[in-house]
Design an enzyme around this catalytic site. Structure first.
Site, PDB file in Angstrom:
ATOM      1  N   ALA A 155       0.856  -1.340  -0.124  1.00 40.53           N
ATOM      2  CA  ALA A 155       0.183   0.044   0.161  1.00 40.53           C
ATOM      3  C   ALA A 155       0.840   1.445   0.117  1.00 40.53           C
ATOM      4  O   ALA A 155       1.719   1.314   0.583  1.00 40.53           O
ATOM      5  CB  ALA A 155      -0.916  -0.134   1.489  1.00 40.53           C
ATOM      6  N   SER A 203      -3.564   3.586   1.378  1.00 36.02           N
ATOM      7  CA  SER A 203      -4.641   3.442   2.445  1.00 36.02           C
ATOM      8  C   SER A 203      -5.830   4.401   2.219  1.00 36.02           C
ATOM      9  O   SER A 203      -5.535   5.348   1.692  1.00 36.02           O
ATOM     10  CB  SER A 203      -4.040   3.865   3.900  1.00 36.02           C
ATOM     11  OG  SER A 203      -3.119   3.099   4.564  1.00 36.02           O
ATOM     12  N   PHE A 215      -1.788   9.815   5.242  1.00 40.64           N
ATOM     13  CA  PHE A 215      -3.040   9.445   4.378  1.00 40.64           C
ATOM     14  C   PHE A 215      -3.773  10.302   3.589  1.00 40.64           C
ATOM     15  O   PHE A 215      -4.904  10.530   3.593  1.00 40.64           O
ATOM     16  CB  PHE A 215      -3.875   8.860   5.636  1.00 40.64           C
ATOM     17  CG  PHE A 215      -3.612   7.556   6.406  1.00 40.64           C
ATOM     18  CD1 PHE A 215      -2.452   6.691   5.728  1.00 40.64           C
ATOM     19  CD2 PHE A 215      -4.178   7.122   7.552  1.00 40.64           C
ATOM     20  CE1 PHE A 215      -2.155   5.416   6.651  1.00 40.64           C
ATOM     21  CE2 PHE A 215      -3.986   6.067   8.122  1.00 40.64           C
ATOM     22  CZ  PHE A 215      -2.845   5.077   7.749  1.00 40.64           C
ATOM     23  N   LYS A 267      -2.674   4.477  -4.137  1.00 40.93           N
ATOM     24  CA  LYS A 267      -3.411   4.998  -2.988  1.00 40.93           C
ATOM     25  C   LYS A 267      -5.041   5.059  -3.176  1.00 40.93           C
ATOM     26  O   LYS A 267      -5.734   4.492  -2.379  1.00 40.93           O
ATOM     27  CB  LYS A 267      -2.954   6.160  -2.318  1.00 40.93           C
ATOM     28  CG  LYS A 267      -1.742   6.419  -1.500  1.00 40.93           C
ATOM     29  CD  LYS A 267      -1.410   7.802  -1.539  1.00 40.93           C
ATOM     30  CE  LYS A 267       0.068   7.884  -0.575  1.00 40.93           C
ATOM     31  NZ  LYS A 267      -0.240   7.364   0.830  1.00 40.93           N
ATOM     32  N   ARG A 270       5.907  11.493   4.816  1.00 39.13           N
ATOM     33  CA  ARG A 270       5.109  11.793   5.680  1.00 39.13           C
ATOM     34  C   ARG A 270       3.758  12.379   5.182  1.00 39.13           C
ATOM     35  O   ARG A 270       3.214  13.438   5.539  1.00 39.13           O
ATOM     36  CB  ARG A 270       5.599  12.941   6.892  1.00 39.13           C
ATOM     37  CG  ARG A 270       6.228  14.211   6.278  1.00 39.13           C
ATOM     38  CD  ARG A 270       6.438  15.269   7.004  1.00 39.13           C
ATOM     39  NE  ARG A 270       7.194  16.392   6.457  1.00 39.13           N
ATOM     40  CZ  ARG A 270       8.450  17.014   6.223  1.00 39.13           C
ATOM     41  NH1 ARG A 270       9.092  16.112   6.728  1.00 39.13           N
ATOM     42  NH2 ARG A 270       8.659  18.110   5.624  1.00 39.13           N
ATOM     43  N   CYS A 271       3.319  11.654   4.301  1.00 36.25           N
ATOM     44  CA  CYS A 271       2.109  11.807   3.553  1.00 36.25           C
ATOM     45  C   CYS A 271       0.925  12.281   4.320  1.00 36.25           C
ATOM     46  O   CYS A 271      -0.086  13.100   4.197  1.00 36.25           O
ATOM     47  CB  CYS A 271       1.878  10.894   2.336  1.00 36.25           C
ATOM     48  SG  CYS A 271       3.073  10.827   1.320  1.00 36.25           S
ATOM     49  N   THR A 290       9.885   0.782  -1.985  1.00 35.11           N
ATOM     50  CA  THR A 290      10.830   1.827  -2.165  1.00 35.11           C
ATOM     51  C   THR A 290      11.571   1.142  -3.434  1.00 35.11           C
ATOM     52  O   THR A 290      12.102   1.928  -4.301  1.00 35.11           O
ATOM     53  CB  THR A 290      11.645   1.866  -0.997  1.00 35.11           C
ATOM     54  OG1 THR A 290      10.951   2.560  -0.027  1.00 35.11           O
ATOM     55  CG2 THR A 290      12.778   2.934  -1.265  1.00 35.11           C
ATOM     56  N   LYS A 306      -1.570  -4.395  10.033  1.00 33.44           N
ATOM     57  CA  LYS A 306      -0.351  -3.979   9.902  1.00 33.44           C
ATOM     58  C   LYS A 306       0.330  -3.231  10.845  1.00 33.44           C
ATOM     59  O   LYS A 306      -0.340  -2.301  11.435  1.00 33.44           O
ATOM     60  CB  LYS A 306      -0.419  -2.888   8.648  1.00 33.44           C
ATOM     61  CG  LYS A 306       1.053  -2.684   8.096  1.00 33.44           C
ATOM     62  CD  LYS A 306       0.972  -1.876   6.538  1.00 33.44           C
ATOM     63  CE  LYS A 306       2.139  -1.865   5.799  1.00 33.44           C
ATOM     64  NZ  LYS A 306       2.349  -0.978   4.717  1.00 33.44           N
ATOM     65  N   PHE A 346       1.568   3.092  -2.720  1.00 29.04           N
ATOM     66  CA  PHE A 346       1.849   3.491  -4.286  1.00 29.04           C
ATOM     67  C   PHE A 346       0.497   3.628  -4.992  1.00 29.04           C
ATOM     68  O   PHE A 346       0.574   4.799  -5.536  1.00 29.04           O
ATOM     69  CB  PHE A 346       2.558   2.013  -5.069  1.00 29.04           C
ATOM     70  CG  PHE A 346       2.975   2.477  -6.365  1.00 29.04           C
ATOM     71  CD1 PHE A 346       4.289   3.075  -6.472  1.00 29.04           C
ATOM     72  CD2 PHE A 346       2.308   2.196  -7.374  1.00 29.04           C
ATOM     73  CE1 PHE A 346       4.559   3.689  -7.847  1.00 29.04           C
ATOM     74  CE2 PHE A 346       2.608   2.746  -8.620  1.00 29.04           C
ATOM     75  CZ  PHE A 346       3.929   3.178  -8.908  1.00 29.04           C
ATOM     76  N   ASN A 356       2.510   8.748  10.485  1.00 29.28           N
ATOM     77  CA  ASN A 356       2.307  10.106  10.135  1.00 29.28           C
ATOM     78  C   ASN A 356       0.823  10.451  10.519  1.00 29.28           C
ATOM     79  O   ASN A 356       0.561  11.780  10.053  1.00 29.28           O
ATOM     80  CB  ASN A 356       2.502  10.190   8.733  1.00 29.28           C
ATOM     81  CG  ASN A 356       3.917   9.989   8.258  1.00 29.28           C
ATOM     82  OD1 ASN A 356       4.926  10.160   8.738  1.00 29.28           O
ATOM     83  ND2 ASN A 356       4.058   9.037   7.207  1.00 29.28           N
ATOM     84  N   THR A 357       0.110   9.734  11.284  1.00 30.72           N
ATOM     85  CA  THR A 357      -1.239  10.196  11.830  1.00 30.72           C
ATOM     86  C   THR A 357      -1.161  10.245  12.994  1.00 30.72           C
ATOM     87  O   THR A 357      -1.154   9.256  13.855  1.00 30.72           O
ATOM     88  CB  THR A 357      -2.369   9.168  11.316  1.00 30.72           C
ATOM     89  OG1 THR A 357      -2.402   9.359   9.780  1.00 30.72           O
ATOM     90  CG2 THR A 357      -3.791   9.712  11.805  1.00 30.72           C
ATOM     91  N   GLY A 402      12.505   1.333   2.901  1.00 30.22           N
ATOM     92  CA  GLY A 402      13.834   0.966   1.850  1.00 30.22           C
ATOM     93  C   GLY A 402      14.901   0.146   2.590  1.00 30.22           C
ATOM     94  O   GLY A 402      14.743  -0.295   3.524  1.00 30.22           O
ATOM     95  N   SER A 458       1.182   3.603  10.619  1.00 33.97           N
ATOM     96  CA  SER A 458       1.654   4.802  10.220  1.00 33.97           C
ATOM     97  C   SER A 458       2.149   5.723  11.078  1.00 33.97           C
ATOM     98  O   SER A 458       1.258   6.078  12.013  1.00 33.97           O
ATOM     99  CB  SER A 458       0.544   5.425   9.042  1.00 33.97           C
ATOM    100  OG  SER A 458       1.192   6.471   8.561  1.00 33.97           O
ATOM    101  N   ASN A 460       5.467  -1.650   8.617  1.00 31.36           N
ATOM    102  CA  ASN A 460       5.396  -0.307   8.166  1.00 31.36           C
ATOM    103  C   ASN A 460       6.718   0.447   8.196  1.00 31.36           C
ATOM    104  O   ASN A 460       7.649  -0.249   8.582  1.00 31.36           O
ATOM    105  CB  ASN A 460       4.332   0.564   9.062  1.00 31.36           C
ATOM    106  CG  ASN A 460       3.416   1.618   7.969  1.00 31.36           C
ATOM    107  OD1 ASN A 460       3.970   2.185   7.227  1.00 31.36           O
ATOM    108  ND2 ASN A 460       2.209   1.543   8.285  1.00 31.36           N
TER     109      ASN A 460
END
Length: 462
Positions: A142, A166, A195, A146, A192-193, A422, A319, A144, A279-280, A371, A277, A348
């Protein structure tokens, strides 16, 4: 055929270019035509136009030359040539902003501007998990695709399975840009997208549109080998996973995941609860024993209360993060065993900055690291979880895989399936057949006749 493909490619490129620079282009050429001697008109074609012409010319040459080459060789050889030819395009992406490059890659796959794998996978790579037949264990993780824009094109590249998402219930932009950072020397990416998602309604429409088409493909390509095994996914050839996330502003994470299950599970071969994740804010707290138990029970109940056909409900996976203590791992394993979770994805991205990443100034950017530098950390967590779950739960190994040997190590550490991200972003389509071939060689060299025999080999007592 090559000429038709080339003309189609040129036409779409021209239309796209014209729409984006319509005013500038129209003004330049109309003025140049009427005032050819005017000193105010540049006599040289703009630099960006030259680069565009060179790139277009190179692409045309590949397409037309490839068509001529195809007329003299067999399909398998030509297919190999196409995949190798993608290596010529990869360097162009390195000059683009990471998110722009990502957007172009997804668009290319969605439009069918990527090679299609026609060669059969090595028989030793075929396996069955959750009653579904995988032609190989190599999947795309997940992050790539989205928003499920390019499922068909990505499966056509030869992945054994593709996981989209996600996906969040309500559309959200994610974190401010820039939010993706390359570390090419280390083979790593920091993101740090947060979601960023078009939401479950848009994704459901896309998957619904693809559902009928894939179903027809399945009926025309499936052979009857066993009544209890679905060849490919329930929605057609290839296995499709859907990764579910939560909205940042949502105060009820459970409601978000339940909504995702109700809307998207009918199109998924498996579902993933992504609670790892970095980043949330607050998301990773759901990995605690009590929080995870409550969440999984409610999501399972939501899935099971729906009406299902003979294939039954899709498997439900969780995950997890690589940044977990021994106690955290024990708690997650206990919950997974007690509630009979169908699988775990390990892992993750990490908030750690192991060497040599720590020496790179980019490492100071907040976000999750993926990576090569993640490989050892995620593989050790994978091995621990395989032992804690006593090998009773299917595990998907994810993190730092860039070769067939890496995939082999993940399998020996306890994974039944593996995922890339990656390395695919850096290596492109040519990496997929390479990894499959190398993995088959590793299995044969190890004396294994199937993937099943190698799973968890490094965790067994001699």
């Amino acid at each position: 055929m090559a000429a038709r493909v080339a003309m189609k490619f040129m036409r779409e490129c021209f239309i796209s270019r014209k729409l984006k620079s319509n005013n500038i282009t129209r003004h330049y050429f109309s003025t140049a035509a009427s005032n050819a001697n005017s000193p105010n008109i540049p006599k040289k074609v703009p630099h960006f136009s030259k680069k565009g012409m060179l790139l277009t010319g190179a692409t045309m040459g590949l397409l037309i030359g490839g068509g001529a080459y195809a007329s003299t060789v067999d399909e398998a050889t030509f297919c190999g040539w196409l995949f190798n030819a993608t290596k010529l395009v990869n360097p162009f992406f390195a000059f683009l902003d990471p998110e722009v490059a990502h957007r172009l890659a997804v668009s290319a796959a969605a439009r069918g501007w990527v090679p299609i794998e026609k060669r059969p996978d090595p028989p030793i790579l075929e396996l069955e998990v959750w009653g579904r037949r995988f032609s190989n264990p190599i999947g795309l993780s997940a992050g790539f695709d989205k928003n499920a824009e390019a499922v068909e094109g990505l499966l056509g590249l030869g992945f054994g399975f593709v996981e989209v998402g996600s996906v969040t219930p309500v559309p959200q932009e994610g974190n401010p840009k820039p939010r993706i950072f390359r570390l090419p020397k280390e083979g790593a990416i920091i993101n740090r997208c947060g979601f960023n998602s078009e939401g479950i309604v848009v994704v459901a429409k896309r998957l619904g549109a693809q559902h009928g088409k894939r179903k027809l493909e399945m009926s025309s390509t499936t052979s009857s080998v066993g009544d209890e095994v679905v060849h490919g996914g329930k929605a057609g050839p290839g296995i499709l996973g859907v990764n579910l996330g939560k909205n940042k502003t949502s105060e009820d994470a459970t409601a978000d995941y339940v909504q995702g299950v109700h809307t998207l599970s009918q199109y998924a071969d498996y579902l993933v609860i992504n609670i790892s994740s970095p980043n949330t804010p607050g998301l990773r707290q759901l990995q605690g024993r009590k929080q995870l138990k409550d969440l999984v029970k409610k999501v399972q109940a939501a899935r099971d209360e729906m009406q299902w056909g003979e294939e039954g409900p899709p498997p439900l996976l969780v995950k997890i993060a690589p940044d977990l203590s021994k106690q955290d791992l024990e708690d997650i394993a206990a919950v997974a065993l007690a509630l009979r979770v169908d699988g775990l994805i390990i892992s993750n991205t990490t908030i750690q900055r192991p060497n040599p990443v720590s020496k790179n100034p980019v490492s100071e950017e907040p976000g999750g690291l993926s990576g090569k530098p993640l490989f050892d950390l995620s593989t050790n967590i994978l091995k621990d979880m395989y032992i804690l779950t006593k090998g009773k739960i299917p595990l998907i190994g994810c993190g730092g895989i860039s070769s067939g040997e890496d995939a082999y190590k993940k399998i020996r550490a306890g994974a039944i399936l593996v995922q890339l991200y990656t390395s695919f972003a850096y290596g492109g389509p040519a990496l997929i057949p390479k990894i499959k071939s190398e993995l088959a060689q590793c299995l044969e060299k190890g004396g294994y006749k199937s993937i099943y025999e190698a799973v968890g080999a490094d965790c067994r007592r001699p």
